[in-house]
Design a protein around this motif. Sequence first.
Motif, PDB file in Angstrom:
ATOM      1  N   PHE A 147       0.929  -1.060  -0.076  1.00  0.00           N
ATOM      2  CA  PHE A 147      -0.024  -0.012   0.032  1.00  0.00           C
ATOM      3  C   PHE A 147       1.070   1.224   0.001  1.00  0.00           C
ATOM      4  O   PHE A 147       1.993   1.282   0.429  1.00  0.00           O
ATOM      5  CB  PHE A 147      -0.924   0.059   1.221  1.00  0.00           C
ATOM      6  N   ASP A 153      -8.097   2.451   0.259  1.00  0.00           N
ATOM      7  CA  ASP A 153      -7.398   1.298   0.468  1.00  0.00           C
ATOM      8  C   ASP A 153      -7.846   1.010   1.938  1.00  0.00           C
ATOM      9  O   ASP A 153      -7.781  -0.573   1.909  1.00  0.00           O
ATOM     10  CB  ASP A 153      -5.791   1.500   0.793  1.00  0.00           C
ATOM     11  N   HIS A 165     -10.635  -1.364   0.828  1.00  0.00           N
ATOM     12  CA  HIS A 165      -9.990  -2.575   0.354  1.00  0.00           C
ATOM     13  C   HIS A 165      -9.331  -3.770   1.309  1.00  0.00           C
ATOM     14  O   HIS A 165      -9.321  -4.765   1.089  1.00  0.00           O
ATOM     15  CB  HIS A 165      -8.772  -2.042  -0.727  1.00  0.00           C
ATOM     16  N   LYS A 197       1.586  -1.710  -6.834  1.00  0.00           N
ATOM     17  CA  LYS A 197       1.279  -2.445  -5.807  1.00  0.00           C
ATOM     18  C   LYS A 197       1.684  -3.868  -5.721  1.00  0.00           C
ATOM     19  O   LYS A 197       2.127  -4.329  -5.124  1.00  0.00           O
ATOM     20  CB  LYS A 197      -0.076  -2.247  -5.445  1.00  0.00           C
TER      21      LYS A 197
END
Length: 246
Positions: A4, A22, A25, A138
């Motif tokens: 991340f 994020d 996620h 990522k």
Amino acid sequence: MHQFFVEKSQVGKEYVTITGSDVNHIRNVLRMKIGETIRISDREGGNYFCKIAETGENFVQADIVSVDEEGTELPSKIYLFQALPKGDRMETVIEKAVELGVYEIIPVAMKYCVVKLEGKKAAQRVQKWQAQAETAAKQSKRSIIPKIHEVVSFKEALKLAENCDIRLVPYENENGMEGTRTVLEQIEPGKSISIMIGPEGGFAEEEIAKARETMQSISLGRRILRTDTAGICMMSMLMLQLESRI
């Protein structure tokens, strides 16, 4: 291990606070649990191995376990000037170039480009490409997210490329890989590198002539490579050269 990205301001002495998309996620897509290990980069070259300590509606707090001193970046910044390809081939170039360590990708409109991008359409496409670069960064555990530049003209591209220490232009009418090997072996880590990749229809005669005024033309072998293959080929050769010198 999942990767991340955060801003430098989100990194404290003992923990990192993750916010934005994020969070959803991590919590709802990956369904990560307290204690799981993740890798976090601060977009400025700082890399941290962390363990998730707390999750909330709008944040995830991860305790810093150790600092990744080596990182994953190449010792040189590579600027890939990619002629606009047709179809979804630019997406392939971005994904693979990011995995191989590119620093920035600059889409270039050249004479024989089939695709023409201007105005709002170009801006939307660049925004989409930037999101793809982040996904690839990522996946490949990059320490930075390579920037996807706005589309530029060939003249503008040459001017930007001049800022680099090493300037290379693969050209299908060049002969001999020995010359290519000699050029690559002379590249020292830390030198900035620009690569100019032509379109499906090849460079126009006036374009390659202008490029040769400030760039070193090299061969990529006896076979004719597609525009999306050429950039990936160059990135692979440079990655081998640079990382073998560390």
